[in-house]
Each structure stands twice: as C-alpha cells, then as structure tokens.
Scaffold this motif. Structure first.
Motif, PDB file in Angstrom:
ATOM      1  N   SER A 135       0.858  -1.181   0.000  1.00  0.00           N
ATOM      2  CA  SER A 135       0.000   0.000   0.000  1.00  0.00           C
ATOM      3  C   SER A 135       0.890   1.225   0.000  1.00  0.00           C
ATOM      4  CB  SER A 135      -0.899   0.014   1.245  1.00  0.00           C
ATOM      5  OG  SER A 135      -1.458   1.291   1.450  1.00  0.00           O
ATOM      6  N   ASP A 136       0.408   2.301  -0.645  1.00  0.00           N
ATOM      7  CA  ASP A 136       1.201   3.536  -0.645  1.00  0.00           C
ATOM      8  C   ASP A 136       1.091   4.276   0.676  1.00  0.00           C
ATOM      9  OD1 ASP A 136      -1.319   4.649  -0.731  1.00  0.00           O
ATOM     10  OD2 ASP A 136      -0.942   5.908  -2.475  1.00  0.00           O
ATOM     11  N   GLY A 137       0.236   3.798   1.594  1.00  0.00           N
ATOM     12  CA  GLY A 137       0.193   4.343   2.942  1.00  0.00           C
ATOM     13  C   GLY A 137      -0.616   5.600   3.097  1.00  0.00           C
ATOM     14  N   ARG A 143      -2.167  -3.225  -3.520  1.00  0.00           N
ATOM     15  CA  ARG A 143      -1.803  -4.222  -4.526  1.00  0.00           C
ATOM     16  C   ARG A 143      -1.482  -5.558  -3.860  1.00  0.00           C
ATOM     17  NH1 ARG A 143      -0.488  -2.038  -9.614  1.00  0.00           N
ATOM     18  NH2 ARG A 143      -0.846   0.220  -9.638  1.00  0.00           N
ATOM     19  N   ILE A 144      -1.724  -6.634  -4.615  1.00  0.00           N
ATOM     20  CA  ILE A 144      -1.313  -7.980  -4.200  1.00  0.00           C
ATOM     21  C   ILE A 144      -0.410  -8.515  -5.295  1.00  0.00           C
ATOM     22  CG2 ILE A 144      -2.057 -10.344  -3.759  1.00  0.00           C
ATOM     23  CD1 ILE A 144      -4.575  -9.285  -2.514  1.00  0.00           C
ATOM     24  N   GLY A 145       0.843  -8.781  -4.953  1.00  0.00           N
ATOM     25  CA  GLY A 145       1.793  -9.237  -5.938  1.00  0.00           C
ATOM     26  C   GLY A 145       1.950  -8.276  -7.099  1.00  0.00           C
ATOM     27  N   GLY A 146       1.807  -6.983  -6.812  1.00  0.00           N
ATOM     28  CA  GLY A 146       1.953  -5.967  -7.842  1.00  0.00           C
ATOM     29  C   GLY A 146       0.701  -5.677  -8.634  1.00  0.00           C
ATOM     30  N   ARG A 147      -0.361  -6.456  -8.425  1.00  0.00           N
ATOM     31  CA  ARG A 147      -1.620  -6.242  -9.147  1.00  0.00           C
ATOM     32  C   ARG A 147      -2.594  -5.466  -8.275  1.00  0.00           C
ATOM     33  NH1 ARG A 147      -0.567 -11.542  -9.513  1.00  0.00           N
ATOM     34  NH2 ARG A 147      -2.332 -12.039  -8.152  1.00  0.00           N
ATOM     35  N   PRO A 148      -3.363  -4.544  -8.864  1.00  0.00           N
ATOM     36  CA  PRO A 148      -4.337  -3.772  -8.080  1.00  0.00           C
ATOM     37  C   PRO A 148      -5.323  -4.683  -7.355  1.00  0.00           C
ATOM     38  CG  PRO A 148      -4.068  -2.808 -10.260  1.00  0.00           C
ATOM     39  CD  PRO A 148      -3.330  -4.125 -10.281  1.00  0.00           C
ATOM     40  N   PHE A 149      -5.609  -4.336  -6.112  1.00  0.00           N
ATOM     41  CA  PHE A 149      -6.561  -5.081  -5.273  1.00  0.00           C
ATOM     42  C   PHE A 149      -7.676  -4.112  -4.904  1.00  0.00           C
ATOM     43  CE2 PHE A 149      -7.403  -7.097  -0.905  1.00  0.00           C
ATOM     44  CZ  PHE A 149      -8.214  -8.096  -1.440  1.00  0.00           C
ATOM     45  N   GLU A 150      -8.825  -4.277  -5.558  1.00  0.00           N
ATOM     46  CA  GLU A 150      -9.920  -3.333  -5.381  1.00  0.00           C
ATOM     47  C   GLU A 150     -10.736  -3.677  -4.137  1.00  0.00           C
ATOM     48  OE1 GLU A 150     -10.244  -0.711  -7.187  1.00  0.00           O
ATOM     49  OE2 GLU A 150      -8.692  -1.224  -8.639  1.00  0.00           O
ATOM     50  N   ALA A 203      -8.251 -13.878   1.936  1.00  0.00           N
ATOM     51  CA  ALA A 203      -8.050 -15.321   1.786  1.00  0.00           C
ATOM     52  C   ALA A 203      -8.276 -15.743   0.337  1.00  0.00           C
ATOM     53  CB  ALA A 203      -8.987 -16.082   2.720  1.00  0.00           C
ATOM     54  N   ALA A 204      -9.334 -15.229  -0.282  1.00  0.00           N
ATOM     55  CA  ALA A 204      -9.641 -15.594  -1.666  1.00  0.00           C
ATOM     56  C   ALA A 204      -8.548 -15.134  -2.623  1.00  0.00           C
ATOM     57  CB  ALA A 204     -10.985 -15.000  -2.075  1.00  0.00           C
ATOM     58  N   ALA A 205      -7.922 -13.979  -2.322  1.00  0.00           N
ATOM     59  CA  ALA A 205      -6.884 -13.424  -3.192  1.00  0.00           C
ATOM     60  C   ALA A 205      -5.506 -13.978  -2.881  1.00  0.00           C
ATOM     61  CB  ALA A 205      -6.864 -11.901  -3.054  1.00  0.00           C
ATOM     62  N   GLN A 206      -5.411 -14.874  -1.883  1.00  0.00           N
ATOM     63  CA  GLN A 206      -4.132 -15.462  -1.472  1.00  0.00           C
ATOM     64  C   GLN A 206      -3.083 -14.368  -1.245  1.00  0.00           C
ATOM     65  OE1 GLN A 206      -3.503 -18.328  -4.703  1.00  0.00           O
ATOM     66  NE2 GLN A 206      -4.337 -19.956  -3.399  1.00  0.00           N
ATOM     67  N   ALA A 207      -3.452 -13.433  -0.359  1.00  0.00           N
ATOM     68  CA  ALA A 207      -2.612 -12.258  -0.106  1.00  0.00           C
ATOM     69  C   ALA A 207      -1.408 -12.555   0.776  1.00  0.00           C
ATOM     70  CB  ALA A 207      -3.450 -11.158   0.544  1.00  0.00           C
ATOM     71  N   GLY A 208      -1.366 -13.741   1.376  1.00  0.00           N
ATOM     72  CA  GLY A 208      -0.216 -14.084   2.216  1.00  0.00           C
ATOM     73  C   GLY A 208      -0.283 -13.471   3.604  1.00  0.00           C
TER      74      GLY A 208
END
Length: 225
Positions: A135-137, A143-150, A203-208
């Motif tokens: 997150s840019d804070g 983002r998750i793995g560099g991909r946008p997470f809406e 959990a669904a996005a496997q965000a770690g």
C-alpha cells in the motif's frame, strides 16, 4: 488517510468533504473554529490538517505554532484567500508545511497533500508491504503481488491501519478512529462486518496475510506462515 479540515465557510467545507471523501476515499473531520481544532488535533490520529485563516475566533495561523509547541508534527496546509507573498511567507515561517491560496483546483490540493505526505516528517511511510500486500500508505493504492486489489473505501482504511501495525494488536478504538469520521452514524457491529468481509477477500486473493481476532480487544494482521 484521515484529514482535519478547519474551515468556517459551509459551502467550501461541504465541497471539500464531498470531493476528498467520495473521490479520494479519505476520512475527513470538519471543525469551524480555532478552539475546536486545537481540541481535536492532538487527540485524534490525523494524517494532515487543512487550515483556513479567517476563522470566527481568530487567524488560523495562530494554531500552527500552538500545535508545534505541543509536539504535533503532522503536515499542515493553509488554504486561504489571503494569498499575497508576505502572507505565504508568514505562514511558512510559523510552521505550516504548505500554503495554498483560494480559489484553487482540487487536483492541486491533492498534489500538495501527496507532496507533504512524502516528507520524512509525515506519519505514514511512502509504501507499506506485508506478505504479498503493498500500500502507498496514504492514497488508496492497494496491490497484491503488484496487481491492483480493489476494495471498498472502509475496508481499505481498515487494511491500511492494520498494515501500519503488522504483528501488533490494534485496539478497536484505534480502528474505529481510522475508519469513521466524527460525524458518521455507526452501528455497533459495523467494524466487525467490514473486517469479516476483508478477511474473506484476503483469503480468496491469497494475499499471504491473515487477520486474527484478539477477542474483546481488537485485531492483528500477520504474515501467513
């Protein structure tokens, strides 16, 4: 990002609130006097203050050294019709981080907020990373793995508050303060509902990462083992 707006002109305050909360997903509290601003500025975890000068109980600039003397270091942007060079110099010398003369464009205000939040004295780091999340804070770029997470606005606010304190329990009042403004009507289970939905999406996005419940106290974000 939570912003305190100190502005006594109702239409200006309403326009800024609508633009910054709806378009830019910020939490904004609004007060109209120096006295109210001084009361809340040191007690609530704001990321920045937008400060008008011509207030009913005095010049908004008087607030700046008072806050600095109390150890309040968060960024302060003066927004005012008093925009001469001597006015701007005075504001900056008294401790304001930036000075913006009315009328101004919303895009310019956002750009200046971004700029002051990137300075070392700002409260948030420029980017936070936990697990696959980043997150840019300050400005809602998750983002998750560099991909946008809406995510909806309040879930973003919950997540960023947890990310700033990864590995530590975040008390419920701290989360409530980060997510809801002073004027919001809040149902008793509102925070829990937001976090429940957020946990499912992570959990669904496997965000770690996982969000643990600390029963009766708060929540904690940690990296998944």
């Amino acid at each position: 990002m939570r912003v305190l707006l100190v502005e006594d002109e109702p239409r200006m305050a309403a326009a800024l609130r609508a633009a910054l909360t709806v378009k830019h997903d910020m939490v904004m509290d609004h007060v109209a006097t120096l006295a109210d601003a001084e009361l809340v500025a040191g007690d609530i975890g704001y990321d920045a203050i937008l400060l008008d000068r011509q207030l009913p109980d005095g010049d908004g600039l008087d607030l700046v050294p008072r806050l600095r003397n109390k150890g309040v270091t968060l960024p302060i942007i003066v927004i005012t019709a008093k925009g001469t060079v001597p006015d701007r110099v005075t504001g900056l010398e008294l401790g304001a981080d930036d000075y913006l003369a009315k009328p101004f464009s919303l895009d310019e205000l956002i750009a200046r907020l971004r700029a002051v939040m990137r300075r070392p004295s700002a409260l948030n780091p420029s980017r936070i990373s936990v697990g696959k999340l980043s997150s840019d804070g300050a400005f809602r770029d998750i983002r998750i793995g560099g991909r946008p997470f809406e995510l909806p606005r309040r879930e973003i606010l919950v997540l960023e508050c947890l990310m700033r304190r990864v590995g530590r329990m975040v008390p419920r009042p701290v989360l409530m303060e980060a997510v809801f403004s002073l004027d919001d009507e809040i149902q008793s289970n509102a925070l829990d509902s937001h976090i429940s939905r957020l946990r499912r999406k992570l959990a669904a996005a496997q965000a770690g990462v996982v969000v643990n419940v600390v029963r009766g106290l708060g929540y904690m974000l940690r990296e998944e083992l």
